[in-house]
Every structure is written in C-alpha cells, then in structure tokens.
Design a protein around this motif. Sequence first.
Motif, mmCIF file in Angstrom:
data_model
loop_
_atom_site.group_PDB
_atom_site.id
_atom_site.type_symbol
_atom_site.label_atom_id
_atom_site.label_comp_id
_atom_site.label_asym_id
_atom_site.label_seq_id
_atom_site.Cartn_x
_atom_site.Cartn_y
_atom_site.Cartn_z
ATOM 1 N N ASP A 98 0.842 -1.194 0.000
ATOM 2 C CA ASP A 98 0.000 0.000 0.000
ATOM 3 C C ASP A 98 0.880 1.247 0.000
ATOM 4 O OD1 ASP A 98 -1.916 1.909 0.277
ATOM 5 O OD2 ASP A 98 -2.794 1.124 2.124
ATOM 6 N N SER A 99 0.810 1.998 -1.087
ATOM 7 C CA SER A 99 1.656 3.193 -1.215
ATOM 8 C C SER A 99 1.282 4.277 -0.210
ATOM 9 C CB SER A 99 1.550 3.759 -2.635
ATOM 10 O OG SER A 99 0.203 4.085 -2.945
ATOM 11 N N LEU A 100 0.050 4.224 0.318
ATOM 12 C CA LEU A 100 -0.373 5.229 1.294
ATOM 13 C C LEU A 100 0.241 4.993 2.670
ATOM 14 C CD1 LEU A 100 -4.177 5.452 0.369
ATOM 15 C CD2 LEU A 100 -2.324 6.971 -0.362
ATOM 16 N N GLN A 101 0.854 3.802 2.854
ATOM 17 C CA GLN A 101 1.419 3.456 4.162
ATOM 18 C C GLN A 101 2.944 3.519 4.171
ATOM 19 O OE1 GLN A 101 -0.403 2.859 6.799
ATOM 20 N NE2 GLN A 101 -2.438 2.557 5.945
ATOM 21 N N THR A 102 3.517 4.201 3.178
ATOM 22 C CA THR A 102 4.982 4.190 3.041
ATOM 23 C C THR A 102 5.707 4.843 4.220
ATOM 24 O OG1 THR A 102 4.809 6.218 1.715
ATOM 25 C CG2 THR A 102 4.938 4.120 0.531
#
Length: 503
Positions: free
Chosen positions: A215-219
């Motif tokens: 998930d790119s939002l959790q980088t």
Amino acid sequence: MNIYSQKQTWKIALSVAALVIVAISLWYTNTLVGKIAQDERKKVKLWAEAIQRKAVLVKYTNELFNKLKTEERKKVELWANGTKQLANPSLKMSDVSFIFEVIKNNETVPVILTDDKKNIISIRNLDSAKANNKEYLKNELDIMSLQHEPIVIDIFKKQKNYLYYKDSKLFSELKNVFDGLINSFISEIVVNSASIPVILTDSTKTDVIAFGNLDSLQTNNQTYFQETINTMTTQNQPIEIDLGEGGKNYIFYQDSFLLTQLKYYPFVQFAIIGLFLLIAYVLFSTARKAEQNQVWVGMSKETAHQLGTPLSSLMAWLEILKSKSIEPEIITELEKDIKRLETITERFSKIGSVPKLENENVIKVLENAVNYIKSRVSKNVEFKINSLSGKEIYATMNIPLFEWVIENLARNSVDAMDGRGSITIDVLDQTESVYIDITDTGKGISKSNFKTIFEPGYTTKQRGWGLGLSLSKRIIENYHSGKIFVKHSEINKGTTIRITLNK
C-alpha cells in the motif's frame, strides 16, 4: 395428499441435486484454485532462488572489487616506498634502476607527491595536457584528499612528503558498474517480484531499504511495515542475502493479493450462488402467491355471482309460498336456509376486498358459530367454550368471515373424529392479543404436515377440495392480520389449532 407427497419428494430431490451440483462446483473450483496457487508458489520459489543466486554473484563481485581496491592501495604504497628510497643518501646505484622500474610500473593509479606544505613535487597518471595547469592540479589534489588518506613519506632531517592518490579510471568504472549492479539487484527484488508483496531490510530486520507491491499510502507508517514483516515471516522464511559489505540483508515476501483472493474465491462463489438462488426463490414464490391470490379472488367473486341468481329466485319463491297454505315450520326452515345462502354469498363476495373489522365480543361470536354447527353434525360430538378470564373478551374481526373459519375448523375436527368425540375452544385474553385454541380428540396430524395442511389442495378425505384450511389461513392472516397454526398434535389423540387475533 398425493400432490403434496410428490411435491415434498421433488423438493428433497431437487435440494439434493442442487447440493451435489454446488459441491462438485466448489470441489472443482477449489482444485483449480489450488493448482493456480501451487503454480504461483513455484514461480515465487524460482524467483527466490534466482534472487539468492544473484545475491551470491553480487557478493562475489563485491569481494573482487574490494580485492582490486586493496591491490591499488598496495601499488600506491609500493610507489611511495620507492619514492622514499630514492631520497635515501645511502642508496646504492644498483638498486636505483629497480626502484625506477617500480615507480614506472604504476600506469593506472593517479598520484600527486607534495611536501609538508602541500606544494606539488611531482604527478603521475594525470592528464598530461593539463600538467601545467595549477587550478586543475589543485582540484585533483582536493579530490584525492577526500577519497583516501595520503601516504606519509619520511625524508631525511625530519622532512616529510605526502603521496596523494585517487581511484584509477578502471577502478572508478568498475565501481560504477558495481553500484549499478547493486541498484539493479534491489530493483529486481522490488519490481520483478512476480507481483508479490516484498520488503528488503537491513540486518536488524527493522529498517526498510526497499519494498514493492504494498500500500503506497502506508509508506511512512513504520508500524504498518513491522506488522507486514511479521505476517510475511509466518508465511515464508525470509531470504538471507550477504552482499559482502559487512552485514546481511533480508528479503521478506508473502502470497500475492491474487493468490489471497483465489483462496476465498470458492466461498465467494458459494455465497453468490446462494444469494442468486434465494432471490430466484423469493421472486418465484412471490409470483406464485400473486397468482394464487388472483385465482382465489376470481373463484370467490364468480361463486358469489353464480349464487346470486338462484338465491334471488328462491327468495321470490319463498314469498309465493308464504301466500299459500304452507305449514309455518316449513317456511321457517326455508328462511333459515335462504339466510344461510345469503351469508355464504356475502362471505365469498368479501374475498379479495378489504373487509370491515370491528371490535366484537369473541365469546358471543364463537357461541353463534358453534350453535349453527351443533345442529348440523352428529349428536355424539360435544362442544365446549372456555373463557379463562371469566369475562367478556373483545377483538377486531369481521363476523361473517371469522365464523367461516370456525365452521371450517369444526368440520375438519368432526371428520377427524369420525363423528364422535369432543371439540373444546379455549379463549385466552392477553394484553395485546386474544388466543383461541380449538382442540379436538381426532386422529391427529404428523409434525411433517403441520404447515402442509394449510396449503391449497391438501386433504386426507376421499371427497374434498382441500380448500377449507387454506381459506381459513387467508382470512385470519390476510384480512385479520392474525395468525393460525398447529399448536400441538399427537397421532390418535387429537390436535390443537391456535388462532391469534389483535385486540
């Protein structure tokens, strides 16, 4: 009876067939999903093995690179030692040629020799076209100072020279190639990971170096990465890689999102099939009930219409008979029968229409219905009406329709008792409802038929349409918003049917 036995048999057969079809479908789908999952795991395993082999290659290249770096350092140190020997006054002439040969052999490593004040004494392997350019030499010296510590050369009388050097052109090119190899290796881990979620960490297994298919939002969420790493560890052992840089790295990976979906696909398929069947059943059931309602209404209206003509004729004939010298008892009985026909016609005419409900005395209505039935059944049948509260009980009802229900139930009870036994009606007054329990001492009903007896066409009689109880159910539930059901029954002991009315 035969129709409903066949219907029940068909229901069971179709249910079994449906379950077999669903079971076969789920088994085949699950087998197919298992094969796809196994194939994906093989691909992931091949990817993991390729990564491990590539890691070995990177480690070997790094070790080779470090050896080359060490060799260049030794070469420069040897060059510095030769320079130092040339400054030795006790040097023999026979050794000078060897030392010059050593210095001459350095054809790759750029070096600058300075005094203790950084004044340039000599240069080697730099751009010869810029050998007299002081600015160029100063920049090269600064670069060398940043790359490596200078080698100190002790000269006589405590004088010192300093030998600065930098990586050779060949070494720099190899270093760029090696850096590209490292970046390519990391990219191959992240990008070419067969669409599986993957994380590359350092030796502590906490600092994330690179990741892919997450998930790119959790980088920026360290907790998310740690939880994901823990989940990955439970699924697959991490791949340990040693790049020869003084520490180990770890590659964590887990099943792809597609594989996770495939695991639950059979259950989703089963849920969709079940939902489809449920919707289809509801639609067909609604359509069937609507069709039944139309049949009921049409039949009732037509019956009322057909009865109307002969009834009018009978009333006219009755008036003629009254004017003749006919015994009064005969006229009275004829009037009763005509009145009964009027009631029956009224009942049929009300089917399909919204009947008018009024608050009526339940006990009185039951007594009227029972009195009518008593005179038309065997004297061996005993009727009892019990009011448990001992006072008048009122409920909303339509008297003609409700009496019709009581008559149907009473006739069925009399037939079940073969004209001999007792029918007891118990009335219970509750806060919001009135319960009416009608109990007979007849043959009883099996539990499997508790609901079936209210279906149109169900009958145990050789002669009969099987519409009485079905009509009673429709009157109580559709027109009175109440309930009617078999409360209790035992074979050869009797049956209790309960009616619930709103107060």
